[in-house]
Every structure is written in structure tokens, then in C-alpha cells.
Design an enzyme around this catalytic site. Structure first.
Site, mmCIF file in Angstrom:
data_model
loop_
_atom_site.group_PDB
_atom_site.id
_atom_site.type_symbol
_atom_site.label_atom_id
_atom_site.label_comp_id
_atom_site.label_asym_id
_atom_site.label_seq_id
_atom_site.Cartn_x
_atom_site.Cartn_y
_atom_site.Cartn_z
ATOM 1 N N GLY A 10 -12.011 -31.365 -3.771
ATOM 2 C CA GLY A 10 -10.909 -32.231 -4.191
ATOM 3 C C GLY A 10 -11.067 -33.629 -3.652
ATOM 4 N N ALA A 11 -12.322 -34.097 -3.610
ATOM 5 C CA ALA A 11 -12.616 -35.361 -2.926
ATOM 6 C C ALA A 11 -12.832 -36.530 -3.874
ATOM 7 C CB ALA A 11 -13.855 -35.189 -2.041
ATOM 8 N N GLY A 14 -7.387 -39.468 -4.057
ATOM 9 C CA GLY A 14 -6.307 -39.032 -3.186
ATOM 10 C C GLY A 14 -6.723 -38.802 -1.752
ATOM 11 N N ILE A 15 -6.115 -37.781 -1.123
ATOM 12 C CA ILE A 15 -6.388 -37.554 0.293
ATOM 13 C C ILE A 15 -7.812 -37.063 0.517
ATOM 14 C CG2 ILE A 15 -3.951 -37.086 0.730
ATOM 15 C CD1 ILE A 15 -4.716 -34.178 1.197
ATOM 16 N N GLY A 16 -8.402 -36.404 -0.489
ATOM 17 C CA GLY A 16 -9.783 -35.961 -0.341
ATOM 18 C C GLY A 16 -10.734 -37.128 -0.190
ATOM 19 N N SER A 132 1.004 -26.970 1.672
ATOM 20 C CA SER A 132 2.117 -27.852 1.332
ATOM 21 C C SER A 132 3.414 -27.267 1.869
ATOM 22 C CB SER A 132 2.225 -28.003 -0.184
ATOM 23 O OG SER A 132 3.451 -28.609 -0.550
ATOM 24 N N TYR A 158 3.394 -23.080 -7.683
ATOM 25 C CA TYR A 158 2.746 -23.932 -6.682
ATOM 26 C C TYR A 158 3.103 -23.469 -5.272
ATOM 27 C CZ TYR A 158 1.282 -28.158 -4.225
ATOM 28 O OH TYR A 158 0.686 -29.048 -3.363
#
Length: 277
Positions: A10-11, A14-16, A132, A158
Site C-alpha cells: 500500500g505504498a 498516502g501513509i504508505g 483502524s 471495514y
């Protein structure tokens, strides 16, 4: 550059992407994994990292990713399972036959962890799962309905997937902690990204609305706890099997403490993954 290898999914944004840059700046050898070839290549080029493409909506791609990683990296010191998302109001099923929120957020990362497990244990690695606060707000995990066939809502799907990540983290620690593996899950905060900005996304008004986005944390702020878990020492700076937010232990859904549920989820996960071999 450090000899340590950090695989970060997930890079591509965003945060990745923010965590990948911070870890590279700290001298780590980072391997970025993303779904978008263009965005993933751009992140890798910008920070000087190796990269792989993998769409977690297809488990065959996860298996191929694991093969490539095992071929190219004799050791893996950190696996950061960061890929995920919250999707639309209608239940959607992947080509593998699973509800997409469950597969992308939980089942595919669990598969990748399983496929790399021997290498991770040999490396005495750390596995970090991006969870989360939704685990506590919406999670009501039912082992007999993991694919939400009987009851679906985007927020519940989710929340269940993020609760499953925490249960998986705890069971991973219980089974493999004695062999030197460490595991943690964390809440990055509510982050200003394209995380749920699709037209029918469950949280589109918060994530896509300029006013709502002003209330959100930056990707760099969201990546901070991931960075801390990857760079600090388990057993000294944090307790393996835990769930964290802002570099501190955080409160979870009460179901996260259910040892039988964690064991049952692990066993059911292995059964589901065996169906796709």
C-alpha cells in the site's frame, strides 16, 4: 544503507508512501508494493527504492509477489501490511469469490504473511498491520459470515476486516513470538488521502470534501506510528501482539481479547486460503 529489508505494501500513496520515504531517509532498504504501476514506480523512483506491483483484489497476484520477494531477498526484517481501503455501499465480490473489503484489508495481507512466514521467522522479523479505530466502532466479527453474505454495510465490513487484523496479529504473536517473530497492529489516525473518495464511498464526504479534509491528519502524521514500530525494538519499546495509536497502546474492540475467536479466525483463514492453492 542498512542491511535490513522492509517490505511495505500500500505504498503507492498516502501513509504508505510517507512511511517509505521516512524509512529510506533513516537509511533502511525499503521495498515498496502498490497496485498502480504508475504511482508505485513514481514513489520508488522518488525515494530510490525497489518496487513491485500487486493488486490485493487478486490472490494469485499476492502469491506471485511472495515468490518474487523470496527469490530476491534472503532476509526480510519488517513486513508492513498497509494496503487497504473502505468501499462503496453495494457489496462487491472479487474474482476469488470474497467480499472485497475483507479480501483487500485482511485476507490478502494474511496470505502474504503466511507465504513469507518461514523467511520472516528466520529473520526474527516484525510484522506490522495497519488497522483502524473502526475495529472498535464497527467490528462485530462473525466467523460464519466473514464474506458478509448475510449482512453487509461498508462500515461494518471495514470494521470487521480491521478487527480481524488485530486478532490475526495477536494469534501470530501467540504462535510465532516464541520463535523470535514480533507483531503489532496500529491505528494511523484519520488521514487526508484518497482512501475513500470514490463516488459511492462510505466516507466520501469526509475524505473528498475540501472542508472535511482540513480536519484530517497528514499522511506523514499517519505514517509516524508505522515508522516507530519498524524502527524501534519490540519487547523494549513496545509489546508484541499489541495495538497502538500515536506510539502508545490503544483501546480495541472487546472482541480483540477473545483468544478463542483469534484462534478460530486463524484456522478459518487457513481453510479459505487453501481453497485458492
Amino acid at each position: 544503507m542498512s542491511d535490513r529489508v522492509i517490505v511495505l505494501t500500500g505504498a503507492s500513496d498516502g501513509i504508505g508512501a510517507a512511511a517509505a520515504k521516512a524509512l529510506m531517509d533513516a537509511g533502511e532498504q525499503v521495498v515498496v508494493v502498490g497496485r498502480s504501476p504508475e504511482k508505485t514506480a513514481a514513489v520508488a523512483r522518488r525515494i530510490g527504492a525497489a518496487s513491485f506491483i500487486c493488486d490485493f483484489a487478486e490472490l494469485a497476484q499476492v502469491r506471485l509477489l511472495a515468490e518474487h520477494l523470496l527469490e530476491q531477498y534472503p532476509r526480510i526484517d519488517v513486513l508492513a501490511n498497509n494496503a487497504g481501503g473502505i468501499f462503496g455501499a453495494d457489496r462487491r465480490v472479487t474474482t476469488d469469490g470474497h467480499e472485497q473489503t475483507f479480501q483487500i484489508n485482511y485476507l490478502a495481507p494474511a496470505l502474504l504473511t503466511h507465504l513469507l512466514l518461514d523467511r520472516l521467522v528466520e529473520s526474527e522479523a516484525t510484522v506490522i498491520n495497519t488497522s483502524s479505530v473502526a475495529n472498535r466502532l464497527f467490528g462485530k466479527l462473525d466467523l460464519d459470515d466473514l464474506d458478509a453474505e448475510r449482512s453487509y454495510s461498508p462500515t461494518r465490513a471495514y470494521g470487521n476486516a480491521k478487527l480481524a487484523q488485530i486478532l490475526f496479529t495477536k494469534e501470530l504473536d501467540r504462535r510465532y513470538g516464541p520463535r523470535g517473530l514480533s507483531a503489532a497492529a496500529f491505528h494511523p489516525g484519520v488521514i487526508s488521502t484518497n482512501f475513500s473518495s470514490s463516488p459511492d464511498g462510505a466516507m466520501r464526504f469526509l475524505y473528498a470534501n475540501p472542508l472535511g479534509r482540513r480536519l484530517l491528519n497528514t499522511p506523514e502524521e499517519g505514517a509516524d506510528t508505522l515508522f516507530w514500530l519498524a524502527e524501534s525494538q519490540p519487547g523494549l519499546d513496545w509489546t508484541s501482539g499489541g495495538y497502538f495509536a500515536k506510539r502508545k497502546p490503544a483501546r480495541t474492540n472487546k472482541l480483540a481479547a477473545d483468544v478463542a475467536l483469534a484462534r478460530g479466525l486463524w484456522e478459518r483463514t487457513e481453510e479459505m486460503l487453501a481453497e485458492h492453492r
